[in-house]
Motif scaffolding. Structure first.
Motif, PDB file in Angstrom:
ATOM      1  N   GLN A 231     -74.819  40.262 -10.612  1.00  0.00           N
ATOM      2  CA  GLN A 231     -75.905  41.170 -10.263  1.00  0.00           C
ATOM      3  C   GLN A 231     -76.674  41.643 -11.497  1.00  0.00           C
ATOM      4  O   GLN A 231     -77.895  41.815 -11.460  1.00  0.00           O
ATOM      5  N   VAL A 232     -75.943  41.858 -12.604  1.00  0.00           N
ATOM      6  CA  VAL A 232     -76.579  42.334 -13.833  1.00  0.00           C
ATOM      7  C   VAL A 232     -77.417  41.228 -14.467  1.00  0.00           C
ATOM      8  O   VAL A 232     -78.497  41.483 -15.021  1.00  0.00           O
ATOM      9  N   ARG A 261     -87.964  48.802 -23.314  1.00  0.00           N
ATOM     10  CA  ARG A 261     -87.818  47.934 -24.478  1.00  0.00           C
ATOM     11  C   ARG A 261     -86.723  46.884 -24.276  1.00  0.00           C
ATOM     12  O   ARG A 261     -86.862  45.743 -24.701  1.00  0.00           O
ATOM     13  N   LEU A 262     -85.630  47.263 -23.593  1.00  0.00           N
ATOM     14  CA  LEU A 262     -84.461  46.387 -23.524  1.00  0.00           C
ATOM     15  C   LEU A 262     -84.161  45.869 -22.121  1.00  0.00           C
ATOM     16  O   LEU A 262     -83.274  45.022 -21.965  1.00  0.00           O
ATOM     17  N   GLY A 263     -84.844  46.370 -21.085  1.00  0.00           N
ATOM     18  CA  GLY A 263     -84.454  46.007 -19.720  1.00  0.00           C
ATOM     19  C   GLY A 263     -83.035  46.451 -19.437  1.00  0.00           C
ATOM     20  O   GLY A 263     -82.188  45.702 -18.933  1.00  0.00           O
ATOM     21  N   LEU A 264     -82.745  47.702 -19.732  1.00  0.00           N
ATOM     22  CA  LEU A 264     -81.379  48.211 -19.889  1.00  0.00           C
ATOM     23  C   LEU A 264     -80.732  48.636 -18.575  1.00  0.00           C
ATOM     24  O   LEU A 264     -81.379  49.150 -17.674  1.00  0.00           O
ATOM     25  N   ARG A 292     -73.679  53.839  -7.236  1.00  0.00           N
ATOM     26  CA  ARG A 292     -72.338  54.390  -7.406  1.00  0.00           C
ATOM     27  C   ARG A 292     -71.292  53.399  -6.942  1.00  0.00           C
ATOM     28  O   ARG A 292     -71.445  52.738  -5.914  1.00  0.00           O
ATOM     29  N   ARG A 293     -70.226  53.346  -7.703  1.00  0.00           N
ATOM     30  CA  ARG A 293     -69.126  52.426  -7.399  1.00  0.00           C
ATOM     31  C   ARG A 293     -68.481  52.760  -6.057  1.00  0.00           C
ATOM     32  O   ARG A 293     -68.170  51.858  -5.276  1.00  0.00           O
ATOM     33  N   THR A 294     -68.265  54.033  -5.766  1.00  0.00           N
ATOM     34  CA  THR A 294     -67.576  54.401  -4.524  1.00  0.00           C
ATOM     35  C   THR A 294     -68.392  54.049  -3.286  1.00  0.00           C
ATOM     36  O   THR A 294     -67.822  53.854  -2.213  1.00  0.00           O
ATOM     37  N   ARG A 295     -69.695  53.979  -3.421  1.00  0.00           N
ATOM     38  CA  ARG A 295     -70.539  53.609  -2.280  1.00  0.00           C
ATOM     39  C   ARG A 295     -70.693  52.101  -2.143  1.00  0.00           C
ATOM     40  O   ARG A 295     -71.233  51.619  -1.155  1.00  0.00           O
ATOM     41  N   GLY A 296     -70.253  51.366  -3.162  1.00  0.00           N
ATOM     42  CA  GLY A 296     -70.441  49.926  -3.138  1.00  0.00           C
ATOM     43  C   GLY A 296     -71.887  49.514  -3.322  1.00  0.00           C
ATOM     44  O   GLY A 296     -72.298  48.422  -2.891  1.00  0.00           O
ATOM     45  N   ASP A 297     -72.681  50.383  -3.969  1.00  0.00           N
ATOM     46  CA  ASP A 297     -74.097  50.065  -4.174  1.00  0.00           C
ATOM     47  C   ASP A 297     -74.257  48.821  -5.043  1.00  0.00           C
ATOM     48  O   ASP A 297     -73.594  48.706  -6.089  1.00  0.00           O
ATOM     49  N   PRO A 298     -75.143  47.895  -4.667  1.00  0.00           N
ATOM     50  CA  PRO A 298     -75.395  46.738  -5.529  1.00  0.00           C
ATOM     51  C   PRO A 298     -76.186  47.154  -6.767  1.00  0.00           C
ATOM     52  O   PRO A 298     -76.917  48.153  -6.748  1.00  0.00           O
ATOM     53  N   LEU A 299     -76.044  46.386  -7.827  1.00  0.00           N
ATOM     54  CA  LEU A 299     -76.799  46.626  -9.055  1.00  0.00           C
ATOM     55  C   LEU A 299     -78.040  45.748  -9.012  1.00  0.00           C
ATOM     56  O   LEU A 299     -77.999  44.565  -9.371  1.00  0.00           O
ATOM     57  N   THR A 300     -79.115  46.307  -8.546  1.00  0.00           N
ATOM     58  CA  THR A 300     -80.371  45.575  -8.406  1.00  0.00           C
ATOM     59  C   THR A 300     -81.171  45.672  -9.701  1.00  0.00           C
ATOM     60  O   THR A 300     -80.855  46.489 -10.584  1.00  0.00           O
ATOM     61  N   PRO A 301     -82.244  44.888  -9.843  1.00  0.00           N
ATOM     62  CA  PRO A 301     -83.096  45.020 -11.045  1.00  0.00           C
ATOM     63  C   PRO A 301     -83.690  46.410 -11.207  1.00  0.00           C
ATOM     64  O   PRO A 301     -84.062  46.796 -12.312  1.00  0.00           O
ATOM     65  N   GLU A 302     -83.753  47.165 -10.108  1.00  0.00           N
ATOM     66  CA  GLU A 302     -84.309  48.525 -10.181  1.00  0.00           C
ATOM     67  C   GLU A 302     -83.270  49.565 -10.577  1.00  0.00           C
ATOM     68  O   GLU A 302     -83.622  50.723 -10.886  1.00  0.00           O
TER      69      GLU A 302
END
Length: 437
Positions: A231-232, A261-264, A292-302
């Motif tokens: 995802q990252v 600057r970094l797309g961090l 949040r990890r506990t919600r299982g949220d995906p790590l999107t580009p946003e």
């Protein structure tokens, strides 16, 4: 005279505790409402056991919170390997979860009894420990005195005394003598710690090094790590771990400065996960998108910030990055353990307030694997520099791993110091198992 005063003070402590015992339930209920107590196991805090005592000799380990629990896990495993039963007490729900994850059902876990005579006596009457092993700096007067009265050897392992604690005990020499003389042995982390314990009346005192260096790598789920890495993608990441109030806001400000600057992606892992609702609100007020990890949220580009709001998954969070700021060092004082991120391949950044881990930071800084920052601006510059200079970051990571490897040996030294107490129990476990209480 000071001995008389110490006895008077300890007697007063005992009777105040007896007086408070009937009304302590409201205090525990208040902590339970805040998530700081396991309400389903509150009886354990009164010394009432929730499981049956096993046959044979038994060692009582006490570790206050997550760091101390993690440190004694290898030592507990060694005692169990010798056939000796172990009951481990901790004082926090988070440390209980770490104990379950790292030790499983082979070790009995109980919440530590309140340091009040009725609770401590009930605990000791039931468990009948042959040896008490206390981690780091847990000095509870009633517990120490009750163990001493029953002639149960007490050993302090991975012992350390912060500047503040040493100053406080040194100002009460009679009280320190009355308590520390009950310790059969202190195994200290450093020569400085050892000398402090001797000054306070503890004898004998040995030096082992820091048990936290000899712990196993924090566990993680490889499948979950792969999912998050996918995802990252190629975004740059950094982590602010073991943070205290103010440091999450600092991490959010660093992210805002470096984001374009970094797309961090910034990973924040607070020391106390129960603060995460307030932390999320604060980050959102800064215009940041939080997963949040506990919600299982995906790590999107946003996603701006991945909020690590779980216990026992530091191994996951640190494996998602190669740059880690270690908290309780920029605004709060004392510092947190930098050895875990160094061990797992992170270049380490920290504020200057690291008194409780002074020797570890000195060794990491000397090898070039840790850098100190004065303020948020300097932290942002450090994160930017390390994420944009791969050669510097890799050099720091390699130096950190070599430094941690060179520091190992505390477990072996601690076991050697404990042998006069552990060896008879090993023989007893094999030849004369005790009937259950």
């Amino acid at each position: 005279m000071r001995g008389v005063l110490a006895r008077v003070a300890l007697s007063a402590y005992r009777w105040i505790g007896v007086g408070l015992y009937p009304v302590i339930g409201s205090y525990l209920a208040f902590r339970g409402a805040k998530g700081k107590e396991d309400r389903s196991r509150r009886r354990e805090r009164y010394g009432r056991a929730s499981v049956e005592r096993p046959n044979g000799p038994l060692v009582w380990f006490h570790a206050a919170s997550v760091g101390e629990t993690t440190a004694v896990v290898p030592l507990i495993k060694e005692v169990r390997r010798r056939g000796i039963s172990v009951v481990l007490t901790t004082g926090t729900t988070s440390s209980a979860k770490v104990a379950a994850a790292r030790l499983g059902s082979g070790v009995i876990h109980q919440y530590v009894p309140l340091d009040l005579k009725p609770a401590v006596s009930r605990f000791l009457d039931y468990w009948h420990p042959d040896l008490a092993i206390i981690a780091e700096s847990e000095i509870w007067p009633m517990t120490i005195l009750e163990l001493g009265a029953r002639h149960i050897p007490q050993v302090l392992v991975n012992g350390r005394l912060s500047d503040r604690s040493f100053k406080r005990w040194k100002s009460r020499p009679g009280l320190a003598d009355a308590l520390f003389e009950n310790l059969a042995l202190v195994i200290a982390q450093t020569e400085e710690d050892a000398e402090r314990f001797r000054t306070l009346g503890a004898l004998p005192v040995l030096v082992s090094g820091n048990l936290k260096v000899d712990t196993d790598s924090p566990p993680y789920d490889p499948a979950v790590l792969r999912e998050y890495r996918d995802q990252v993608g190629d975004r740059k990441t950094w982590a602010a771990i073991s943070t205290f109030e103010g440091e999450e806001a600092a991490a959010g400000n660093v992210h805002r400065v470096l984001k374009e600057r970094l797309g961090l992606l910034t990973i924040i892992v607070p020391r106390h996960p129960e603060r995460c609702d307030a932390i999320e609100d604060m980050l959102k007020a800064k215009g940041l998108t939080v997963a949040r990890r506990t919600r299982g949220d995906p790590l999107t580009p946003e996603t701006d910030v991945f909020l690590g709001d779980t216990i026992g998954e530091m191994g996951l969070y640190l494996r998602m990055t190669e740059v880690a700021f270690v908290g309780r060092s920029l605004f709060a004082e004392g510092g947190q353990n930098p050895l875990e991120p160094a061990m797992l391949g992170c270049a380490v950044l920290s504020g200057a307030n690291v008194q409780n881990f002074r020797e570890s930071y000195q060794k990491l800084a000397k090898s070039g694997s840790a850098r100190m920052v004065r303020d948020v601006e300097m932290l942002a510059k450090g994160v930017n520099y390390l994420l944009t200079h791969d050669d510097v970051r890799r050099t720091m990571i390699e130096a950190g791993q070599e430094t941690v490897q060179d520091m190992r040996g505390a477990l072996r030294a601690t076991i050697k110091g404990l042998e006069p107490y552990i060896n008879p129990l090993t023989v007893k476990a094999r030849l004369h198992p005790r009937e259950p209480s």
